[in-house]
Design a protein around this motif. Structure first.
Motif, PDB file in Angstrom:
ATOM      1  N   LYS A 139      -3.775   5.249  -7.129  1.00 56.26           N
ATOM      2  CA  LYS A 139      -2.392   5.302  -7.616  1.00 56.26           C
ATOM      3  C   LYS A 139      -1.424   4.671  -6.618  1.00 56.26           C
ATOM      4  O   LYS A 139      -1.651   4.720  -5.412  1.00 56.26           O
ATOM      5  N   CYS A 140      -0.344   4.123  -7.135  1.00 52.09           N
ATOM      6  CA  CYS A 140       0.735   3.643  -6.279  1.00 52.09           C
ATOM      7  C   CYS A 140       2.061   3.983  -6.944  1.00 52.09           C
ATOM      8  O   CYS A 140       2.157   4.006  -8.176  1.00 52.09           O
ATOM      9  N   ASN A 141       3.057   4.256  -6.133  1.00 54.79           N
ATOM     10  CA  ASN A 141       4.372   4.588  -6.673  1.00 54.79           C
ATOM     11  C   ASN A 141       5.221   3.345  -6.927  1.00 54.79           C
ATOM     12  O   ASN A 141       6.345   3.450  -7.394  1.00 54.79           O
ATOM     13  N   LEU A 142       4.699   2.148  -6.591  1.00 49.34           N
ATOM     14  CA  LEU A 142       5.426   0.905  -6.861  1.00 49.34           C
ATOM     15  C   LEU A 142       4.542  -0.027  -7.699  1.00 49.34           C
ATOM     16  O   LEU A 142       3.351   0.215  -7.862  1.00 49.34           O
ATOM     17  N   ARG A 143       5.126  -1.086  -8.172  1.00 52.35           N
ATOM     18  CA  ARG A 143       4.373  -2.151  -8.842  1.00 52.35           C
ATOM     19  C   ARG A 143       4.931  -3.492  -8.375  1.00 52.35           C
ATOM     20  O   ARG A 143       5.886  -4.012  -8.934  1.00 52.35           O
ATOM     21  N   CYS A 144       4.323  -4.046  -7.328  1.00 51.32           N
ATOM     22  CA  CYS A 144       4.806  -5.319  -6.804  1.00 51.32           C
ATOM     23  C   CYS A 144       4.177  -6.474  -7.585  1.00 51.32           C
ATOM     24  O   CYS A 144       2.985  -6.430  -7.900  1.00 51.32           O
ATOM     25  N   VAL A 145       4.973  -7.498  -7.834  1.00 50.67           N
ATOM     26  CA  VAL A 145       4.435  -8.690  -8.488  1.00 50.67           C
ATOM     27  C   VAL A 145       3.373  -9.308  -7.579  1.00 50.67           C
ATOM     28  O   VAL A 145       3.590  -9.497  -6.384  1.00 50.67           O
ATOM     29  N   GLY A 146       2.212  -9.589  -8.151  1.00 51.08           N
ATOM     30  CA  GLY A 146       1.177 -10.277  -7.380  1.00 51.08           C
ATOM     31  C   GLY A 146       0.319  -9.354  -6.547  1.00 51.08           C
ATOM     32  O   GLY A 146      -0.531  -9.827  -5.797  1.00 51.08           O
ATOM     33  N   CYS A 147       0.508  -8.034  -6.665  1.00 50.32           N
ATOM     34  CA  CYS A 147      -0.319  -7.113  -5.878  1.00 50.32           C
ATOM     35  C   CYS A 147      -1.787  -7.288  -6.271  1.00 50.32           C
ATOM     36  O   CYS A 147      -2.153  -7.109  -7.429  1.00 50.32           O
ATOM     37  N   TYR A 148      -2.641  -7.645  -5.294  1.00 49.72           N
ATOM     38  CA  TYR A 148      -4.044  -7.919  -5.615  1.00 49.72           C
ATOM     39  C   TYR A 148      -4.737  -6.695  -6.185  1.00 49.72           C
ATOM     40  O   TYR A 148      -5.657  -6.799  -6.996  1.00 49.72           O
ATOM     41  N   PHE A 149      -4.298  -5.505  -5.792  1.00 53.18           N
ATOM     42  CA  PHE A 149      -4.962  -4.271  -6.213  1.00 53.18           C
ATOM     43  C   PHE A 149      -4.903  -4.117  -7.728  1.00 53.18           C
ATOM     44  O   PHE A 149      -5.911  -3.816  -8.384  1.00 53.18           O
ATOM     45  N   PHE A 150      -3.728  -4.348  -8.281  1.00 54.30           N
ATOM     46  CA  PHE A 150      -3.590  -4.200  -9.732  1.00 54.30           C
ATOM     47  C   PHE A 150      -3.952  -5.484 -10.468  1.00 54.30           C
ATOM     48  O   PHE A 150      -4.473  -5.435 -11.582  1.00 54.30           O
ATOM     49  N   VAL A 151      -3.700  -6.644  -9.828  1.00 58.25           N
ATOM     50  CA  VAL A 151      -4.092  -7.906 -10.460  1.00 58.25           C
ATOM     51  C   VAL A 151      -5.596  -7.903 -10.741  1.00 58.25           C
ATOM     52  O   VAL A 151      -6.058  -8.341 -11.795  1.00 58.25           O
ATOM     53  N   LEU A 194       9.788  -8.981  -5.453  1.00 62.40           N
ATOM     54  CA  LEU A 194       8.374  -8.661  -5.581  1.00 62.40           C
ATOM     55  C   LEU A 194       8.136  -7.165  -5.507  1.00 62.40           C
ATOM     56  O   LEU A 194       7.348  -6.609  -6.233  1.00 62.40           O
ATOM     57  N   ARG A 195       8.786  -6.500  -4.588  1.00 59.66           N
ATOM     58  CA  ARG A 195       8.456  -5.101  -4.374  1.00 59.66           C
ATOM     59  C   ARG A 195       9.364  -4.165  -5.161  1.00 59.66           C
ATOM     60  O   ARG A 195       8.900  -3.333  -5.900  1.00 59.66           O
ATOM     61  N   GLY A 196      10.650  -4.320  -5.014  1.00 61.07           N
ATOM     62  CA  GLY A 196      11.560  -3.374  -5.655  1.00 61.07           C
ATOM     63  C   GLY A 196      11.937  -3.753  -7.067  1.00 61.07           C
ATOM     64  O   GLY A 196      12.721  -3.073  -7.699  1.00 61.07           O
ATOM     65  N   THR A 203       0.838   1.206   4.370  1.00 65.44           N
ATOM     66  CA  THR A 203       1.701   1.850   3.380  1.00 65.44           C
ATOM     67  C   THR A 203       2.844   0.920   2.980  1.00 65.44           C
ATOM     68  O   THR A 203       3.206   0.010   3.732  1.00 65.44           O
ATOM     69  N   ASN A 204       3.399   1.184   1.792  1.00 64.69           N
ATOM     70  CA  ASN A 204       4.566   0.387   1.391  1.00 64.69           C
ATOM     71  C   ASN A 204       5.851   0.921   2.027  1.00 64.69           C
ATOM     72  O   ASN A 204       6.907   0.317   1.881  1.00 64.69           O
ATOM     73  N   GLY A 205       5.793   2.051   2.697  1.00 69.90           N
ATOM     74  CA  GLY A 205       6.928   2.555   3.470  1.00 69.90           C
ATOM     75  C   GLY A 205       7.924   3.386   2.682  1.00 69.90           C
ATOM     76  O   GLY A 205       8.868   3.928   3.248  1.00 69.90           O
ATOM     77  N   GLY A 218      -4.858   1.099  -0.480  1.00 72.18           N
ATOM     78  CA  GLY A 218      -4.818   1.730  -1.801  1.00 72.18           C
ATOM     79  C   GLY A 218      -4.525   0.679  -2.844  1.00 72.18           C
ATOM     80  O   GLY A 218      -4.895  -0.483  -2.647  1.00 72.18           O
ATOM     81  N   GLY A 219      -3.747   1.151  -3.754  1.00 77.11           N
ATOM     82  CA  GLY A 219      -2.929   2.328  -3.947  1.00 77.11           C
ATOM     83  C   GLY A 219      -2.040   2.651  -2.733  1.00 77.11           C
ATOM     84  O   GLY A 219      -1.965   1.882  -1.796  1.00 77.11           O
ATOM     85  N   GLU A 220      -1.361   3.766  -2.836  1.00 77.23           N
ATOM     86  CA  GLU A 220      -0.464   4.162  -1.753  1.00 77.23           C
ATOM     87  C   GLU A 220      -1.047   5.376  -1.025  1.00 77.23           C
ATOM     88  O   GLU A 220      -1.006   6.503  -1.552  1.00 77.23           O
TER      89      GLU A 220
HETATM   90  S1  SF4 Z   1       1.359  -4.188  -3.005  1.00 69.99           S
HETATM   91 FE1  SF4 Z   1       1.068  -2.094  -2.258  1.00 69.99          FE
HETATM   92  S2  SF4 Z   1       3.012  -1.083  -2.786  1.00 69.99           S
HETATM   93 FE2  SF4 Z   1       2.900  -2.886  -4.058  1.00 69.99          FE
HETATM   94  S3  SF4 Z   1       1.950  -2.212  -5.967  1.00 69.99           S
HETATM   95 FE3  SF4 Z   1       0.312  -2.994  -4.628  1.00 69.99          FE
HETATM   96  S4  SF4 Z   1      -0.487  -1.174  -3.611  1.00 69.99           S
HETATM   97 FE4  SF4 Z   1       1.554  -0.629  -4.438  1.00 69.99          FE
END
Ligand code: SF4
Ligand code: SF4
Length: 382
Positions: A38-50, A136-138, A107-109, A84-86
């Motif tokens: 899980k992550c509390n953000l959704r950044c554009v291009g995040c490899y984890f979710f991509v 990208l992040r916010g 961490t995303n901080g 992660g995730g976060e």
């Molecule tokens: S880059 Fe990090 S903070 Fe952003 S969505 Fe992916 S795991 Fe979450």
């Protein structure tokens, strides 16, 4: 012959001192794990979710998690990078890991990481430039950078890993100023355009401009910026002594993952320890950044550190090559807590003075120049 060279290079007391500290700290035996899907953000291009890595769900049982910790200790692992995730969503599990391993939490901080039970970890706040910060992040709605600064003000466990964007380097100095004034140390990453946004996000533009600005930050803050100019140059060049960067030399691959068997059979250099665990902690992936990443797009900072650090013999060809290797290894040991950063940051100005780097950008391969950093106290005071 090479042994004799090493002995000769270590006649230099400064180099001998650093080398002795690295030897005393011992070999790193590292692995990487996703603490949660899980992550509390959704950044554009995040490899984890991509890459859909969140399909591997976090193991729910505490007993299973404890069994994983014991198994990893039995394998000899002494360092874990937690991503992660976060991971800040899982503080209790972080505390258990911190009892047994040198721990770096990426961490995303946006969430606090309290000191209680986590006093001795390293916290790497992974962060982007001005554009990355808002777009990208916010998602243009949150100023996550300011949130992170507030969460970690004056926290000496924390380094901000500022991700530079190839065509958008204007914010490097002002962001560095803020991170330093916040009482944290600063390192730099290099953004790869996985989401294919193109334009200023395109890493193929090269990082020459970003590296120039990073070098200026090293001159300005030589006791607070913890970044090897040699690593930055290697990431930009994608080359070490004529050997191209990529899968065949990357040390951040899971040694016993089926996808890596051919490479293992061919006997190319690899660590027999490293595993990149998915959040279920039962399955692994090909490498630290996923299973499907095109190595041609890889600008991974720590994988490149691993490549350089694992290539000591290649750096014995001259004293300056060995010096670049040694200083880089020392910086990485500080970043990961194997060498106590708080007691040794004062050495950084002397360390930076000794780097000499033939730089060559990947956008202008004919352009070569020598980098010799001047990090006198006057610069630091500015
Ligand atoms: S880059 Fe990090 S903070 Fe952003 S969505 Fe992916 S795991 Fe979450
Ligand atoms: S994507 Fe990067 S970290 Fe992964 S195997 Fe390729 S070069 Fe290594």
């Amino acid at each position: 012959m090479k042994g004799a060279s090493l002995k000769a290079y270590l006649q230099d007391p400064f180099l001998a001192g650093l080398f002795g500290e690295i030897k005393a700290a011992g070999n790193m035996k590292s692995s990487l794990l996703d603490l949660t899907h899980k992550c509390n953000l959704r950044c554009v291009g995040c490899y984890f979710f991509v890459e859909g890595m969140d399909r591997h769900k976090k193991i729910s049982s505490r007993r299973e998690f404890e069994a994983f910790v014991e198994a990893e200790k039995a394998r000899g692992t002494n360092m874990l990078t937690v991503v992660g995730g976060e991971p800040a969503l899982e503080l209790d599990r972080l505390r258990l890991l911190a009892k047994h391993f040198k721990l770096t939490v990426v961490t995303n901080g946006s969430l606090p990481v309290p000191r209680d039970g986590l006093e001795n970890i390293r916290v790497a706040v992974s962060f982007g430039g001005r554009v990355a910060r808002y777009v990208l992040r916010g998602q243009d709605k949150r100023d996550v950078f300011s949130e992170a600064l507030s969460n970690f003000k004056g926290d000496d466990r924390v380094g901000f890993y500022y991700t530079t964007v190839a065509g958008c380097t204007d914010g490097i100095e002002s962001a560095t100023d803020r991170m330093i004034q916040n009482g944290n140390y600063v390192a730099y990453n290099f953004y790869a355009d996985l989401a294919k946004q193109g334009g200023k996000y395109n890493h193929r533009l090269g990082f020459a401009d970003a590296i120039d600005k990073i070098n200026r930050m090293i001159e300005k803050y030589p006791r607070q910026v913890v970044s090897s100019p040699y690593i930055n140059s290697t990431i930009a060049k994608r080359n070490l002594f004529g050997v191209p960067w990529g899968y065949n030399v990357c040390p951040s691959v899971t040694f016993d993952h089926p996808a890596n068997q051919e490479r293992m059979r061919e006997g190319k250099k690899y660590p027999t320890q490293f595993r990149a665990y998915n959040a279920d902690l039962r399955t692994t992936r090909r490498c630290c950044v996923g299973s499907a990443r095109d190595c041609e797009t890889c600008t991974d900072l720590w994988a490149t550190y691993g490549w350089v650090i694992g290539s000591m013999k290649e750096h014995l060809r001259s004293k300056q090559d060995f010096t670049n290797w040694l200083l880089t290894t020392y910086i990485f040991y500080m970043q990961t807590g194997f060498i106590d950063g708080s007691k040794n940051l004062y050495k950084l100005p002397d360390i930076y003075r000794r780097f000499r780097i033939e730089t060559e950008t990947n956008t202008a391969p004919s352009e070569n120049r020598t980098l010799a950093l001047d990090v006198g106290d006057a610069c630091h005071a500015s």
